[in-house]
Design a protein around this motif. Sequence first.
Motif, PDB file in Angstrom:
ATOM      1  N   GLU A  41      -1.770  -7.120  -4.765  1.00 55.85           N
ATOM      2  CA  GLU A  41      -0.779  -6.341  -4.027  1.00 55.85           C
ATOM      3  C   GLU A  41       0.472  -7.077  -4.158  1.00 55.85           C
ATOM      4  OE1 GLU A  41      -3.336  -3.212  -2.839  1.00 55.85           O
ATOM      5  OE2 GLU A  41      -1.246  -3.447  -2.287  1.00 55.85           O
ATOM      6  N   ILE A  42       1.151  -7.355  -2.957  1.00 55.15           N
ATOM      7  CA  ILE A  42       2.373  -8.007  -2.653  1.00 55.15           C
ATOM      8  C   ILE A  42       2.137  -9.479  -3.401  1.00 55.15           C
ATOM      9  CG2 ILE A  42       4.292  -8.967  -1.398  1.00 55.15           C
ATOM     10  CD1 ILE A  42       3.635  -6.843   0.469  1.00 55.15           C
ATOM     11  N   GLU A  43       2.828  -9.604  -4.579  1.00 56.22           N
ATOM     12  CA  GLU A  43       2.769 -11.013  -5.224  1.00 56.22           C
ATOM     13  C   GLU A  43       1.275 -11.534  -5.216  1.00 56.22           C
ATOM     14  OE1 GLU A  43       5.561 -13.279  -3.226  1.00 56.22           O
ATOM     15  OE2 GLU A  43       7.099 -12.142  -3.897  1.00 56.22           O
ATOM     16  N   GLY A  44       0.217 -10.624  -5.215  1.00 51.92           N
ATOM     17  CA  GLY A  44      -0.989 -10.994  -5.497  1.00 51.92           C
ATOM     18  C   GLY A  44      -1.930 -11.540  -4.194  1.00 51.92           C
TER      19      GLY A  44
ATOM     20  N   LEU B 299      -2.255   9.104 -15.338  1.00 51.03           N
ATOM     21  CA  LEU B 299      -2.905   7.864 -15.617  1.00 51.03           C
ATOM     22  C   LEU B 299      -2.031   6.785 -15.073  1.00 51.03           C
ATOM     23  CD1 LEU B 299      -4.281   7.828 -19.125  1.00 51.03           C
ATOM     24  CD2 LEU B 299      -5.745   7.949 -16.747  1.00 51.03           C
ATOM     25  N   GLU B 300      -0.518   7.227 -15.234  1.00 50.30           N
ATOM     26  CA  GLU B 300       0.434   6.207 -14.542  1.00 50.30           C
ATOM     27  C   GLU B 300       0.531   6.365 -12.891  1.00 50.30           C
ATOM     28  OE1 GLU B 300       1.623   6.969 -18.752  1.00 50.30           O
ATOM     29  OE2 GLU B 300       0.991   8.076 -17.203  1.00 50.30           O
ATOM     30  N   LEU B 301       0.452   7.386 -12.533  1.00 47.45           N
ATOM     31  CA  LEU B 301       0.523   7.686 -11.139  1.00 47.45           C
ATOM     32  C   LEU B 301      -0.726   7.099 -10.526  1.00 47.45           C
ATOM     33  CD1 LEU B 301       1.915  11.151 -10.805  1.00 47.45           C
ATOM     34  CD2 LEU B 301       3.096   9.127 -10.846  1.00 47.45           C
ATOM     35  N   LEU B 302      -1.890   6.953 -11.187  1.00 47.47           N
ATOM     36  CA  LEU B 302      -2.972   6.326 -10.749  1.00 47.47           C
ATOM     37  C   LEU B 302      -2.983   5.013 -10.578  1.00 47.47           C
ATOM     38  CD1 LEU B 302      -6.096   6.956 -10.224  1.00 47.47           C
ATOM     39  CD2 LEU B 302      -6.576   6.424 -12.296  1.00 47.47           C
ATOM     40  N   GLU B 303      -2.131   4.387 -11.539  1.00 50.86           N
ATOM     41  CA  GLU B 303      -2.096   2.972 -11.359  1.00 50.86           C
ATOM     42  C   GLU B 303      -0.941   2.808 -10.306  1.00 50.86           C
ATOM     43  OE1 GLU B 303      -0.768  -0.795 -14.323  1.00 50.86           O
ATOM     44  OE2 GLU B 303      -0.939   1.014 -15.041  1.00 50.86           O
ATOM     45  N   ILE B 304      -0.169   3.430 -10.128  1.00 52.60           N
ATOM     46  CA  ILE B 304       0.924   3.388  -8.907  1.00 52.60           C
ATOM     47  C   ILE B 304       0.429   3.456  -7.595  1.00 52.60           C
ATOM     48  CG2 ILE B 304       3.175   3.977  -7.989  1.00 52.60           C
ATOM     49  CD1 ILE B 304       4.052   4.796 -11.055  1.00 52.60           C
TER      50      ILE B 304
ATOM     51  N   LYS C 237      11.985  10.447  -4.780  1.00 54.20           N
ATOM     52  CA  LYS C 237      11.235  10.886  -5.725  1.00 54.20           C
ATOM     53  C   LYS C 237       9.981  10.353  -5.687  1.00 54.20           C
ATOM     54  CE  LYS C 237      11.015  13.231  -9.479  1.00 54.20           C
ATOM     55  NZ  LYS C 237      10.986  14.658  -9.413  1.00 54.20           N
ATOM     56  N   MET C 238       9.563   9.165  -5.201  1.00 55.25           N
ATOM     57  CA  MET C 238       8.279   8.465  -5.312  1.00 55.25           C
ATOM     58  C   MET C 238       7.368   9.393  -4.386  1.00 55.25           C
ATOM     59  SD  MET C 238       7.381   4.713  -4.103  1.00 55.25           S
ATOM     60  CE  MET C 238       5.699   4.025  -3.625  1.00 55.25           C
ATOM     61  N   ASN C 239       7.797   9.612  -3.070  1.00 57.03           N
ATOM     62  CA  ASN C 239       6.969  10.419  -2.356  1.00 57.03           C
ATOM     63  C   ASN C 239       6.494  11.774  -3.192  1.00 57.03           C
ATOM     64  OD1 ASN C 239       7.207   8.221  -0.338  1.00 57.03           O
ATOM     65  ND2 ASN C 239       9.152   9.239   0.257  1.00 57.03           N
ATOM     66  N   LYS C 240       7.588  12.408  -3.611  1.00 64.98           N
ATOM     67  CA  LYS C 240       7.317  13.743  -4.240  1.00 64.98           C
ATOM     68  C   LYS C 240       6.340  13.408  -5.308  1.00 64.98           C
ATOM     69  CE  LYS C 240      11.489  16.108  -3.499  1.00 64.98           C
ATOM     70  NZ  LYS C 240      12.800  16.606  -3.985  1.00 64.98           N
ATOM     71  N   LEU C 241       6.182  12.216  -5.954  1.00 60.67           N
ATOM     72  CA  LEU C 241       5.245  11.865  -7.028  1.00 60.67           C
ATOM     73  C   LEU C 241       3.882  11.656  -6.608  1.00 60.67           C
ATOM     74  CD1 LEU C 241       7.428   9.698  -9.416  1.00 60.67           C
ATOM     75  CD2 LEU C 241       6.576  12.321  -9.992  1.00 60.67           C
ATOM     76  N   GLN C 242       3.917  10.997  -5.352  1.00 59.10           N
ATOM     77  CA  GLN C 242       2.630  10.604  -4.779  1.00 59.10           C
ATOM     78  C   GLN C 242       1.877  12.009  -4.173  1.00 59.10           C
ATOM     79  OE1 GLN C 242       2.978   7.692  -1.350  1.00 59.10           O
ATOM     80  NE2 GLN C 242       0.691   7.441  -1.508  1.00 59.10           N
ATOM     81  N   LYS C 243       2.557  13.043  -3.734  1.00 63.31           N
ATOM     82  CA  LYS C 243       2.191  14.124  -3.292  1.00 63.31           C
ATOM     83  C   LYS C 243       1.593  14.847  -4.665  1.00 63.31           C
ATOM     84  CE  LYS C 243       5.226  14.912   0.643  1.00 63.31           C
ATOM     85  NZ  LYS C 243       6.371  15.884   1.212  1.00 63.31           N
TER      86      LYS C 243
ATOM     87  N   ASN D 287       0.850  -1.201  -0.130  1.00 64.45           N
ATOM     88  CA  ASN D 287      -0.189  -0.120   0.108  1.00 64.45           C
ATOM     89  C   ASN D 287       0.706   1.152   0.003  1.00 64.45           C
ATOM     90  OD1 ASN D 287      -2.522  -1.302  -0.150  1.00 64.45           O
ATOM     91  ND2 ASN D 287      -2.561  -1.538   2.134  1.00 64.45           N
ATOM     92  N   SER D 288       2.071   1.183   0.565  1.00 65.17           N
ATOM     93  CA  SER D 288       2.846   2.454   0.820  1.00 65.17           C
ATOM     94  C   SER D 288       4.163   2.429  -0.144  1.00 65.17           C
ATOM     95  CB  SER D 288       3.167   2.509   2.346  1.00 65.17           C
ATOM     96  OG  SER D 288       3.745   1.579   2.762  1.00 65.17           O
ATOM     97  N   THR D 289       4.776   1.384  -0.281  1.00 63.89           N
ATOM     98  CA  THR D 289       6.209   1.109  -0.969  1.00 63.89           C
ATOM     99  C   THR D 289       6.181   0.144  -1.748  1.00 63.89           C
ATOM    100  OG1 THR D 289       8.306   1.461  -0.636  1.00 63.89           O
ATOM    101  CG2 THR D 289       7.331   0.209   1.044  1.00 63.89           C
ATOM    102  N   PHE D 290       7.350  -0.071  -2.378  1.00 64.76           N
ATOM    103  CA  PHE D 290       7.767  -1.421  -3.223  1.00 64.76           C
ATOM    104  C   PHE D 290       8.561  -2.480  -2.124  1.00 64.76           C
ATOM    105  CE2 PHE D 290       7.001   1.831  -6.470  1.00 64.76           C
ATOM    106  CZ  PHE D 290       6.376   0.703  -7.753  1.00 64.76           C
ATOM    107  N   THR D 291       8.220  -3.670  -2.485  1.00 68.13           N
ATOM    108  CA  THR D 291       8.974  -4.629  -1.923  1.00 68.13           C
ATOM    109  C   THR D 291      10.478  -4.518  -2.086  1.00 68.13           C
ATOM    110  OG1 THR D 291       8.696  -6.240  -3.776  1.00 68.13           O
ATOM    111  CG2 THR D 291       7.291  -6.246  -2.062  1.00 68.13           C
ATOM    112  N   LYS D 292      11.059  -5.367  -1.526  1.00 71.96           N
ATOM    113  CA  LYS D 292      12.652  -5.313  -1.531  1.00 71.96           C
ATOM    114  C   LYS D 292      13.081  -5.504  -3.158  1.00 71.96           C
ATOM    115  CE  LYS D 292      17.028  -6.912  -0.039  1.00 71.96           C
ATOM    116  NZ  LYS D 292      17.735  -7.885   0.935  1.00 71.96           N
ATOM    117  N   ILE D 293      12.530  -6.669  -3.432  1.00 68.09           N
ATOM    118  CA  ILE D 293      12.664  -7.016  -5.104  1.00 68.09           C
ATOM    119  C   ILE D 293      12.104  -6.001  -5.928  1.00 68.09           C
ATOM    120  CG2 ILE D 293      12.028  -8.780  -6.807  1.00 68.09           C
ATOM    121  CD1 ILE D 293      11.821 -10.769  -4.486  1.00 68.09           C
TER     122      ILE D 293
END
Length: 220
Positions: A145-148, A132-137, A74-80, A43-49
């Motif tokens: 979510e994580i590995e489905g 549209l890309e940020l909406l998907e992210i 950069k991800m946090n700024k894009l989320q804002k 919900n908040s970030t990517f996994t290590k992989i």
Amino acid sequence: MSRVMKSPRTPNPKSTTIIWNEAELRAFINHMVENVRKGLKTNSTFTKIGWENICKGLEAEFKRPFGKEQLRNKMNKLQKEYNSFRRLLETTGFGWDANARTATAEDSVWESAIQGNKDWAKYRRNGLTWWLELLEIFSDNRPMEIEGFPSLLLLFLCLLTLLMIMMIFRRWILMTVMVVATHPKYLLLPSGNLTRLLRIVGGRARQGQSRTLLRTSEIF
């Protein structure tokens, strides 16, 4: 003696911020979308992989190092940006132009919105190219979510519920079918007697009385 000046475009991977050009930003967003579709984001970030995939992909494409902390910032700024633009689109009177990739509204609606939030003025001029890309992210309504895991968990819970229902009613259904199907007079039973038979069999099955079959002849 001349001094060698370090290029301002050469980032320090230990630094938490870097200057992004348009190509790097586009690649970063595309790599994030790719790893979201692989189920490597919570919900908040990517996994290590997921972060390793993004970092390696950018480094292979641009031939320079990218620090994970730089990518997270950069991800946090894009989320804002995503949250701000989403609030704009949710404001009464605004719509989305897919071709121009920008928010649309009457001039009076824009002016009123900008008075309430000065940051929205930039969207009136330039829109949000990556919406549209940020909406998907960043959207909370992703199908996986994580590995489905949540999707698989939901499927498991549905199957478990169905199994429990089948276990509860299996004995009642089987005994009812056995009594009705094996009784030599089932085709000749009056409807009232048949109904009574089914009720007695069902009640005794729920109470765990295995002798139900032996006593059904008392009905007739």
